[in-house]
Design a protein around this motif. Structure first.
Motif, PDB file in Angstrom:
ATOM      1  N   ALA A   1      12.833  85.913  43.896  1.00  0.00           N
ATOM      2  CA  ALA A   1      12.404  87.037  42.879  1.00  0.00           C
ATOM      3  C   ALA A   1      13.336  88.089  42.819  1.00  0.00           C
ATOM      4  O   ALA A   1      13.658  88.736  41.931  1.00  0.00           O
ATOM      5  CB  ALA A   1      11.064  87.858  43.552  1.00  0.00           C
ATOM      6  N   TYR A   2      14.094  88.496  43.911  1.00  0.00           N
ATOM      7  CA  TYR A   2      15.271  89.519  44.115  1.00  0.00           C
ATOM      8  C   TYR A   2      16.501  89.073  43.869  1.00  0.00           C
ATOM      9  O   TYR A   2      17.370  89.629  43.821  1.00  0.00           O
ATOM     10  CB  TYR A   2      15.137  90.234  45.390  1.00  0.00           C
ATOM     11  CG  TYR A   2      14.103  91.224  45.713  1.00  0.00           C
ATOM     12  CD1 TYR A   2      14.088  92.442  44.893  1.00  0.00           C
ATOM     13  CD2 TYR A   2      12.660  91.026  45.808  1.00  0.00           C
ATOM     14  CE1 TYR A   2      13.359  93.319  45.096  1.00  0.00           C
ATOM     15  CE2 TYR A   2      11.873  91.973  45.992  1.00  0.00           C
ATOM     16  CZ  TYR A   2      11.888  93.043  45.672  1.00  0.00           C
ATOM     17  OH  TYR A   2      11.134  94.115  45.678  1.00  0.00           O
ATOM     18  N   GLY A   3      16.635  87.807  43.983  1.00  0.00           N
ATOM     19  CA  GLY A   3      18.118  87.206  44.146  1.00  0.00           C
ATOM     20  C   GLY A   3      18.729  87.136  42.724  1.00  0.00           C
ATOM     21  O   GLY A   3      18.227  87.503  41.949  1.00  0.00           O
TER      22      GLY A   3
ATOM     23  N   GLU B   1       8.761  81.819  56.435  1.00  0.00           N
ATOM     24  CA  GLU B   1       9.930  81.474  55.741  1.00  0.00           C
ATOM     25  C   GLU B   1       9.678  81.307  54.204  1.00  0.00           C
ATOM     26  O   GLU B   1      10.419  81.467  53.405  1.00  0.00           O
ATOM     27  CB  GLU B   1      10.239  80.209  56.458  1.00  0.00           C
ATOM     28  CG  GLU B   1      11.081  80.386  57.736  1.00  0.00           C
ATOM     29  CD  GLU B   1      11.591  79.109  58.563  1.00  0.00           C
ATOM     30  OE1 GLU B   1      11.749  78.240  57.780  1.00  0.00           O
ATOM     31  OE2 GLU B   1      11.179  79.113  59.764  1.00  0.00           O
TER      32      GLU B   1
ATOM     33  N   LEU C   1      10.580  85.599  47.937  1.00  0.00           N
ATOM     34  CA  LEU C   1      11.211  87.092  47.768  1.00  0.00           C
ATOM     35  C   LEU C   1      12.755  86.714  47.467  1.00  0.00           C
ATOM     36  O   LEU C   1      13.142  87.717  46.557  1.00  0.00           O
ATOM     37  CB  LEU C   1      10.966  87.937  49.192  1.00  0.00           C
ATOM     38  CG  LEU C   1       9.645  88.571  49.489  1.00  0.00           C
ATOM     39  CD1 LEU C   1       9.620  89.239  50.584  1.00  0.00           C
ATOM     40  CD2 LEU C   1       9.102  89.309  48.101  1.00  0.00           C
ATOM     41  N   SER C   2      13.346  85.751  48.004  1.00  0.00           N
ATOM     42  CA  SER C   2      14.626  85.707  47.699  1.00  0.00           C
ATOM     43  C   SER C   2      14.876  85.282  46.182  1.00  0.00           C
ATOM     44  O   SER C   2      15.782  85.574  45.456  1.00  0.00           O
ATOM     45  CB  SER C   2      15.468  84.919  48.605  1.00  0.00           C
ATOM     46  OG  SER C   2      14.923  83.591  48.454  1.00  0.00           O
TER      47      SER C   2
ATOM     48  N   LEU D   1       9.674  84.462  52.575  1.00  0.00           N
ATOM     49  CA  LEU D   1      10.938  85.036  52.305  1.00  0.00           C
ATOM     50  C   LEU D   1      11.709  83.988  51.045  1.00  0.00           C
ATOM     51  O   LEU D   1      12.368  84.989  50.369  1.00  0.00           O
ATOM     52  CB  LEU D   1      11.621  84.806  53.573  1.00  0.00           C
ATOM     53  CG  LEU D   1      11.801  85.975  54.776  1.00  0.00           C
ATOM     54  CD1 LEU D   1      12.570  85.566  55.734  1.00  0.00           C
ATOM     55  CD2 LEU D   1      12.368  87.237  54.013  1.00  0.00           C
ATOM     56  N   ARG D   2      11.479  82.972  51.234  1.00  0.00           N
ATOM     57  CA  ARG D   2      12.035  82.291  49.997  1.00  0.00           C
ATOM     58  C   ARG D   2      11.699  82.452  48.655  1.00  0.00           C
ATOM     59  O   ARG D   2      12.350  82.853  47.627  1.00  0.00           O
ATOM     60  CB  ARG D   2      11.651  80.786  50.518  1.00  0.00           C
ATOM     61  CG  ARG D   2      12.378  79.887  49.398  1.00  0.00           C
ATOM     62  CD  ARG D   2      11.898  78.430  49.435  1.00  0.00           C
ATOM     63  NE  ARG D   2      10.542  78.262  49.158  1.00  0.00           N
ATOM     64  CZ  ARG D   2       9.294  77.435  49.341  1.00  0.00           C
ATOM     65  NH1 ARG D   2      10.011  76.356  50.276  1.00  0.00           N
ATOM     66  NH2 ARG D   2       8.307  77.295  49.081  1.00  0.00           N
TER      67      ARG D   2
ATOM     68  N   GLN E   1       5.457  94.014  48.540  1.00  0.00           N
ATOM     69  CA  GLN E   1       6.841  93.986  48.392  1.00  0.00           C
ATOM     70  C   GLN E   1       7.199  93.711  46.806  1.00  0.00           C
ATOM     71  O   GLN E   1       8.434  94.100  46.543  1.00  0.00           O
ATOM     72  CB  GLN E   1       7.449  92.747  49.290  1.00  0.00           C
ATOM     73  CG  GLN E   1       8.967  92.803  49.170  1.00  0.00           C
ATOM     74  CD  GLN E   1       9.764  93.415  49.694  1.00  0.00           C
ATOM     75  OE1 GLN E   1       9.720  93.777  51.125  1.00  0.00           O
ATOM     76  NE2 GLN E   1      10.407  94.296  49.046  1.00  0.00           N
ATOM     77  N   LEU E   2       6.570  92.970  46.310  1.00  0.00           N
ATOM     78  CA  LEU E   2       6.771  92.289  44.792  1.00  0.00           C
ATOM     79  C   LEU E   2       6.560  93.648  43.781  1.00  0.00           C
ATOM     80  O   LEU E   2       6.483  93.484  42.711  1.00  0.00           O
ATOM     81  CB  LEU E   2       6.220  91.229  44.553  1.00  0.00           C
ATOM     82  CG  LEU E   2       6.867  89.883  45.162  1.00  0.00           C
ATOM     83  CD1 LEU E   2       5.787  88.807  44.927  1.00  0.00           C
ATOM     84  CD2 LEU E   2       8.200  89.688  44.551  1.00  0.00           C
TER      85      LEU E   2
ATOM     86  N   LEU F   1       4.936  84.361  39.100  1.00  0.00           N
ATOM     87  CA  LEU F   1       5.094  85.177  40.506  1.00  0.00           C
ATOM     88  C   LEU F   1       3.818  85.811  40.664  1.00  0.00           C
ATOM     89  O   LEU F   1       3.435  86.048  41.580  1.00  0.00           O
ATOM     90  CB  LEU F   1       6.347  86.375  40.023  1.00  0.00           C
ATOM     91  CG  LEU F   1       6.944  86.912  41.195  1.00  0.00           C
ATOM     92  CD1 LEU F   1       7.387  85.587  42.385  1.00  0.00           C
ATOM     93  CD2 LEU F   1       7.911  87.775  41.077  1.00  0.00           C
TER      94      LEU F   1
ATOM     95  N   GLY G   1      17.789  84.599  40.376  1.00  0.00           N
ATOM     96  CA  GLY G   1      16.618  84.641  40.184  1.00  0.00           C
ATOM     97  C   GLY G   1      15.971  83.789  39.124  1.00  0.00           C
ATOM     98  O   GLY G   1      16.466  84.207  37.835  1.00  0.00           O
ATOM     99  N   MET G   2      15.121  82.845  39.373  1.00  0.00           N
ATOM    100  CA  MET G   2      14.578  81.995  38.455  1.00  0.00           C
ATOM    101  C   MET G   2      13.184  82.231  38.203  1.00  0.00           C
ATOM    102  O   MET G   2      12.443  81.466  37.560  1.00  0.00           O
ATOM    103  CB  MET G   2      14.733  80.572  38.799  1.00  0.00           C
ATOM    104  CG  MET G   2      16.221  80.252  38.544  1.00  0.00           C
ATOM    105  SD  MET G   2      16.634  78.510  39.067  1.00  0.00           S
ATOM    106  CE  MET G   2      17.736  78.999  40.425  1.00  0.00           C
ATOM    107  N   ALA G   3      12.632  83.430  38.735  1.00  0.00           N
ATOM    108  CA  ALA G   3      11.113  83.417  38.768  1.00  0.00           C
ATOM    109  C   ALA G   3      10.573  83.897  37.655  1.00  0.00           C
ATOM    110  O   ALA G   3      11.367  84.809  37.231  1.00  0.00           O
ATOM    111  CB  ALA G   3      10.644  84.580  39.995  1.00  0.00           C
TER     112      ALA G   3
END
Lengths: 783, 205
Positions: A143-145, A134, A140-141, A137-138, A549-550, A155, A148-150
Motif C-alpha cells: 500500500a505504501y511502497g 508478516e 502495508l508495504s 506488513l506485506r 494504519q491504512l 484494499l 504500490g500496486m494496490a
C-alpha cells in the motif's frame, strides 16, 4: 464327384464370407485402435482408460510454437501473424489458457465473494505458524511502497491483500513466461521469444489434419522468414511429431512395399515364365485374407488394428502352400495337376497342421489381441489351404515346365552341401560359427519393452521441444495423477491431503510443478478452515491496527454465521473462466493432477503409495508393461506350440525324424534373437512375433524337405523329388524375405526389429532345412 | 504499472539533462551518485487521508536505485538490473527477478537512453507535452493507448528546475500518487558502503 462337390461348397463358403465382408465394409468398417482392447479382460479399467484418453487428447491437441527475434516488435508481429494463419485453417482454436485482462477480471469476479475462504499455500503456512504479522506488513508495504500496486477498492475490502496473494499462488505452468502487452514472452540473450499456442479441433493423428495445419504453419513461417530472415521458430506438439512420423512412414512404406510386391511378382514370373502360378498364388493369398478377415469379424464382432497387422503377416505363410504346389510344374514325372497336388499334399497338410497348432496355442492366452491374431491367421491359413487343395488343380491347365533344369540343379546344391563329404569342413565351420553367434548373442540378450525406444521421433523436433521447454519452463508431462473419490468434495480433500507430499517432491526435484483442482477451488472443508484461520490468526490480532494504519474506519462488527457459501467446483467450472481447471476435472469425483517436468516417476509413485484413490498414471509405462506381457506370453506360446508340434511329427517321422525336423527351426529360433542382440537391440514383443512366424515357416520348410527325402514313404524307390521341393522352399524363402526380410531396412524401430529377426530366422530355416531329411546314406545297423 | 513508475524514477534524475532547454541541465554519469529525500502521498478513493510516506533515495548509475522509506515504517526497496527486492523490518516482502519480468531489461534500455538524451522509448508509450520557463520546466505524459490494461495510468506530470522536483501520477479510477523530492545532491564518487551492500543483496536473485 466328392472333390468337385467340395470345391463348389468351398466356393459357396468363400462367397458367403465375401458377402459378409462387403456388408461390414458398407456399414463403415473400423478397427479398434485403443490399447484397452488389447488388455486381458480382468485388467481392464474403463475409468482409468477414459481418464487416460481425456488427458492424452488434451495434451495431444496442443500446438505450441515459440517465435523468436532480436527485435521485440518483429517477434510480436510474427507471432501474431502465425497465430492468425493457424486460426484461418479452421482446424485450430485458441488454446484458452491465455491470461489476459478480461480473464483476470472474470476470475476476480468469481473469487472475490469467496475470498475469506481462499488462502495461498504460503499465507496459510504463515498463519498456521502464527506469523500473521508478516502478512499484515506485506500488505502495508504494497500500500505504501513506491511500486504500490494496490487498488483502493481492493484494499478497503481486503486490507491484508490476501486475494492478490492467492492469485499469485495459483499454479500456472509455463512459469518462465511473462505477459508482455497481451503476449506471453520470455527474453533470453537479447532475443524476444513469444509463445504461440493453439488447440487442434481434430485428432493429431489424422493425416488430413496434419497436412493442413502443418502446411499452413510452414507456409506462414516461410513467408515470415522472407520478411525477417533472423526469425526463429521452434515447434512442440503431437501434431508435429505425428506428421514427421507419418511422412517418414509413408515414404518408407511406399518404397518398401513397391520393392516387396514388385520383387515377388517378378520372381514368380521369372521362375515360372508363366502368369498362371502368379495368379494361383494371388488367389490363395486373397481368399486366405478375405476369409480370415470376414471370419474373425464374425467371431469377435470387431477387430483390433494390431490383430489385422500381425494376422496379415502370419497369413503370408499361406503363399508357401501354393508355391509348393506350383513348383511341381518343374517335376516332369508329375503329370496332371491332380497328381501334382497328390505329391505335395502330405507336406502341405503336415505344414498346415503344425502351423495351426502353433497359432492355436496363441488362442489359449487370455489376451484379446493374441486371440484375434490367432483366429484371423487360423481361418486365413485354412482358407488358403482349401483354395490350394480344392481349386488350384481344377483351375490349373499348365503342362510341366521344361526350362527348369538349371534351376533344379542350382536348388539341388543345397542338398549336396549337407550331404557331400567334401563339404564336411565347411559344414562344421558353419555350425561352429552359428554356435558362436548363438552363444555370444544370447549372452547379450536383454529384454526391453520400453515403448519409447520403439518410436522413431524426429531428432530435430525433439531438440526443438527441449529448447522450448528450457525457455518457457517445464511442460506438462504425459504422466498424471488420477484422483478418484465419491464426489468432488471428497476428491478435493484427497488432493489437499497429498499436497504436502507433492510439495516435498517438488522440493526434491522429482517434479517441477503440479496443478490440482483443489489449488483453484479448495474443498468446502478447507475453505471453512481458512475462514477460521483468518479470523483467529490474522483479523483477531491485527485487523484493527491494519485498518488504522491504512486510514480506514474500524471494521464493522463480524456478522454471525457464514453469510457467504463456499466456492464450489461446479461454479468455477461453469463459467469456464479459470484456465486449466476444465482439463483437470474429468467428472464428478474424478480429477487429474497434472505434473510438470516429471523426472522421477518412481519417487512420485513411492511417495503416494498407500494413498487411497490416488495413483500415478503413466500411459507410456502402461503401454510398455502391456508390450512386456504380450512378449512374455508370446514366448511361452512359442515354446508351447513347438512342444505340441512334436507328437504330430513323431507320429509321422518317428522320434529321430521329429527331432531332425524340429532342428532347423529350433536353431533359427535361437540364433535370430542372438543376431538381434548382437545388433544391439533389446528383445521386444516384435521380435517375439517374428519368432512365431519363423517357427511356422521353418517347420514348413523342414517338413517339405522331410517329405521329399529319399527315405520318406513317398520317395521310397521313386524318382528324386528333392530338387523340386528345394525349388519350392527356395521360392517360399525368397518371397518371405521379400515381404518381411525387407522390413529390416525400415527406420521404424519396431518394424526394423521384426524385419531383422525375420531376415535372419527365415534365411537360417531355409539353409538348415535339408537337415530335416533323413541322411541319404543310412547306417548299416539301421538298414 | 510498475514499468511506468520505474521508468519515471529513472527519468526523475535524468530527464532534465535530456530536455531541449532546461534551465541548468544536470548530467549524471557513471561514478556519480544522486541522493535526496522524498515525500510520497498516495490518494486512494474512499480513504479519508492519503497514505503518506517519506524517506531517502539513492541513485547509482549502472547499479540501481535505493528507495528507503522511514515513515510510517522502515521499508527498503532496491531496483537493480537483476530485479526488484522489497524488505520490511528484515522480512523480504517482494522479489521480482528481471528474468521473470522482461520489461525490466527494457527499463534499463530506457535508463541508458535517458542518460544519452534519447527519449524515444518514453515517446513510444506516451504523448509528451513540454513547457519550460526560466524558473523551471513541466512535462505532461499521456499514454498513447487509452484503456491499455498494461498501463493503468491516465496522466503523469513532472515538474522540476535543474532536477526533477515533483511527480504526479493519476490512475484511471482517480487514485493518484504525488511524489516530491527534496534536498537532492549530485556527488561524484562511489556509493556508501551500506548502499553498495543493499544494491549487492538485490543482485542475489
Amino acid at each position: 464327384m466328392s472333390r468337385r462337390l467340395a470345391a463348389w461348397a468351398w466356393l459357396a463358403l468363400v462367397l458367403l464370407a465375401g458377402l459378409h465382408l462387403v456388408h461390414r465394409i458398407q456399414d463403415g468398417l473400423t478397427f479398434r485402435t485403443d490399447l484397452l482392447a488389447l488388455l486381458p479382460r480382468e485388467e481392464q479399467d474403463p475409468v482409468l482408460q477414459r481418464a487416460n484418453e481425456a488427458v492424452s487428447r488434451a495434451l495431444g491437441r496442443r500446438v505450441v510454437a515459440l517465435v523468436g527475434d532480436t527485435s521485440r516488435e518483429r517477434a510480436r508481429a510474427a507471432a501474431q501473424a502465425l497465430s492468425a494463419d493457424l486460426k484461418a485453417t479452421g482446424l485450430v482454436s485458441a488454446a484458452g489458457d491465455e491470461i489476459g485482462a478480461d480473464r483476470m477480471k472474470a476470475m476476480g469476479a468469481l473469487y472475490f465473494p469467496h475470498r475469506r475462504g481462499l488462502l495461498s499455500e504460503g499465507d496459510r503456512a504463515l498463519l498456521l505458524a502464527g506469523r500473521g504479522e508478516e502478512i499484515a506488513l506485506r500488505a502495508l508495504s504494497q500500500a505504501y511502497g513506491v511500486f504500490g500496486m494496490a487498488d483502493a477498492n481492493l484494499l478497503r475490502a481486503d486490507p491484508f491483500l490476501l486475494l492478490p496473494s492467492f492469485f499469485t499462488g495459483l499454479p500456472f505452468p509455463l512459469s518462465k513466461l511473462t505477459p508482455d502487452d497481451g503476449l506471453l514472452t520470455v527474453v533470453e540473450d537479447g532475443t524476444t521469444w513469444i509463445l504461440v499456442t493453439a488447440l487442434l479441433a481434430g485428432e493429431p493423428f489424422e493425416l488430413d489434419v496434419q497436412e493442413r495445419v502443418i502446411g499452413a504453419f510452414d507456409a506462414a513461417v516461410e513467408r515470415l522468414r522472407r520478411d525477417s530472415p533472423g526469425l526463429q521458430v521452434k515447434r512442440l506438439g503431437a501434431v508435429f511429431f505425428a506428421q514427421a512420423g507419418s511422412q517418414a512412414a509413408l515414404s518408407e512404406s511406399s518404397w518398401l512395399s513397391t520393392l516387396s510386391l514388385g520383387g515377388t511378382v517378378l520372381l514368380i514370373l521369372l521362375v515360372f515364365r508363366r502368369v498362371g502360378p502368379l495368379l494361383h498364388n494371388l488367389l490363395a493369398l486373397g481368399v486366405g485374407l478375405g476369409v480370415g478377415l470376414s471370419g474373425s469379424l464374425f467371431l469377435f464382432g470387431e477387430l483390433h488394428v494390431a490383430a489385422l497387422l500381425f494376422g496379415t503377416s502370419l497369413i503370408g505363410v499361406a503363399v508357401d502352400y501354393s508355391l509348393h504346389y506350383s513348383a511341381c510344374l518343374f517335376d516332369r514325372t508329375a503329370g496332371t495337376p491332380r497328381e501334382r497336388l497328390a505329391h505335395v499334399l502330405p507336406g502341405i497338410q503336415l505344414g498346415l497342421l503344425t502351423t495351426l497348432i502353433g497359432y492355436m496355442a496363441l488362442m489359449l492366452a487370455p489376451f484379446p489381441g493374441l486371440r484375434q491374431i490367432a483366429a484371423f491367421s487360423i481361418l486365413g491359413l485354412l482358407a488358403a489351404f482349401l483354395t490350394v487343395a480344392l481349386w488350384l488343380p481344377a483351375l490349373d491347365r499348365s503342362a510341366p515346365l521344361r526350362h527348369g533344369d538349371g534351376l533344379l540343379a542350382a536348388a539341388g546344391r543345397l542338398w549336396r552341401f549337407w550331404e557331400d563329404a567334401r563339404w564336411r569342413p565347411a559344414r562344421a565351420l558353419l555350425l561352429v560359427a552359428l554356435g558362436l553367434v548363438g552363444v555370444l548373442g544370447l549372452s547379450r540378450l536383454h529384454v526391453d519393452d520400453d515403448v519409447r525406444r520403439l518410436q522413431s521421433l524426429s531428432p530435430e523436433l525433439v531438440r526443438e521441444q527441449e529448447e522450448i521447454q528450457r525457455r518457457i519452463g517445464a511442460t506438462t508431462a504425459t504422466q498424471f495423477l488420477l484422483v478418484r473419490a465419491s464426489d468432488d468434495e471428497a476428491a478435493l480433500r484427497r488432493e489437499e491431503d497429498i499436497a504436502g507430499a507433492l510439495a516435498a517432491l517438488k522440493g526434491d526435484g522429482a517434479i517441477a510443478g503440479y496443478q490440482m483442482p483443489a489449488s483453484f477451488v479448495p474443498s468446502a472443508r478447507r475453505q471453512a478452515e481458512n475462514r477460521a484461520l483468518l479470523r483467529g490468526a490474522l483479523e483477531g490480532p491485527y485487523l484493527a491496527a491494519q485498518r488504522e494504519q491504512l486510514g480506514l474506519p474500524p471494521a464493522p462488527p463480524e456478522k454471525d454465521g457464514e453469510a457467504v457459501a463456499p466456492l464450489t467446483l461446479a461454479a468455477a467450472l461453469g463459467r469456464g473462466d479459470v484456465p486449466f481447471l476444465g482439463e483437470l476435472v474429468l467428472g464428478p469425483g474424478l480429477h487429474v493432477v497434472a505434473l510438470q517436468g516429471l523426472t522421477r516417476p518412481d519417487a512420485v509413485r513411492a511417495a503416494l503409495a498407500g494413498v487411497e484413490g490416488v495413483r500415478l498414471v503413466d500411459p507410456t509405462a502402461d503401454f510398455s508393461a502391456l508390450l512386456g506381457k504380450y512378449r512374455e506370453r508370446a514366448m511361452l506360446l512359442i515354446a508351447g506350440s513347438a512342444l505340441l508340434m512334436v507328437p504330430v511329427l513323431v507320429w509321422r517321422y518317428g522320434w529321430r525324424g521329429a527331432l531332425r525336423t524340429m532342428l532347423p527351426s529350433s536353431l533359427a529360433l535361437a540364433i535370430a534373437p542372438a543376431v538381434a542382440a548382437l545388433a544391439g537391440q533389446g528383445f521386444t514383443f516384435f521380435h517375439a512375433m517374428a519368432l512365431v512366424l519363423i517357427l511356422s515357416v521353418g517347420v514348413d520348410y523342414s517338413i517339405f524337405c522331410a517329405e521329399s527325402g529319399p527315405a520318406s514313404r513317398a520317395g521310397e524307390g521313386g524318382p528324386d523329388r528333392r530338387p523340386v521341393t528345394m525349388v519350392a522352399v527356395w521360392l517360399a524363402t525368397l518371397t518371405t524375405l521379400l515381404s518381411f526380410g525387407l522390413l529390416a531396412f525400415s527406420q521404424v524401430a519396431a518394424v526394423h526389429s521384426f524385419g531383422l529377426t525375420m531376415l535372419v530366422g527365415v534365411s537360417l530355416s531355409f539353409l538348415l532345412a535339408p537337415l530335416a531329411a533323413r541322411p541319404k546314406v543310412t547306417t548299416p545297423a539301421r538298414a | 504499472m510498475t514499468r511506468i513508475i520505474l521508468a519515471l524514477l529513472a527519468f526523475l534524475a535524468f530527464a532534465p539533462s535530456a530536455l531541449a532547454a532546461p534551465p541548468e541541465p544536470a548530467t549524471l554519469a557513471e561514478g556519480q551518485v544522486l541522493r535526496g529525500r522524498f515525500v510520497q502521498e498516495r490518494h486512494l478513493k474512499g480513504f479519508q487521508n492519503p497514505l503518506k510516506s517519506e524517506g531517502r533515495f539513492t541513485l547509482v548509475p549502472g547499479r540501481g536505485l535505493l528507495w528507503r522509506t522511514d515513515k510510517p515504517f522502515a521499508m527498503t526497496t532496491v531496483m537493480s538490473p537483476s530485479g526488484i527486492v522489497q524488505e520490511v523490518r528484515g522480512t523480504e516482502t517482494m522479489r521480482l527477478p528481471a528474468s521473470k519480468l522482461p520489461f525490466l531489461s527494457k527499463l534499463y534500455a530506457m535508463l541508458g537512453g535517458a542518460l544519452g538524451g534519447d527519449l524515444r522509448s518514453l515517446e513510444g508509450l506516451f504523448a509528451v507535452t513540454r513547457e519550460s520557463d526560466p524558473a523551471g520546466w513541466r512535462m505532461v505524459l499521456v499514454p498513447l493507448k487509452a484503456d491499455d490494461p498494461a498501463m493503468p495510468i491516465r496522466r503523469i506530470t513532472l515538474t522540476g528546475a535543474r532536477l526533477v522536483e515533483a511527480v504526479e501520477i493519476v490512475k484511471p479510477e482517480g487514485d493518484s500518487d504525488i511524489l516530491r523530492f527534496l534536498d537532492q545532491e549530485l556527488i561524484a564518487g562511489p556509493p556508501a558502503e551500506d548502499e553498495a551492500g543493499l544494491l549487492g543483496a538485490a543482485d542475489r536473485s
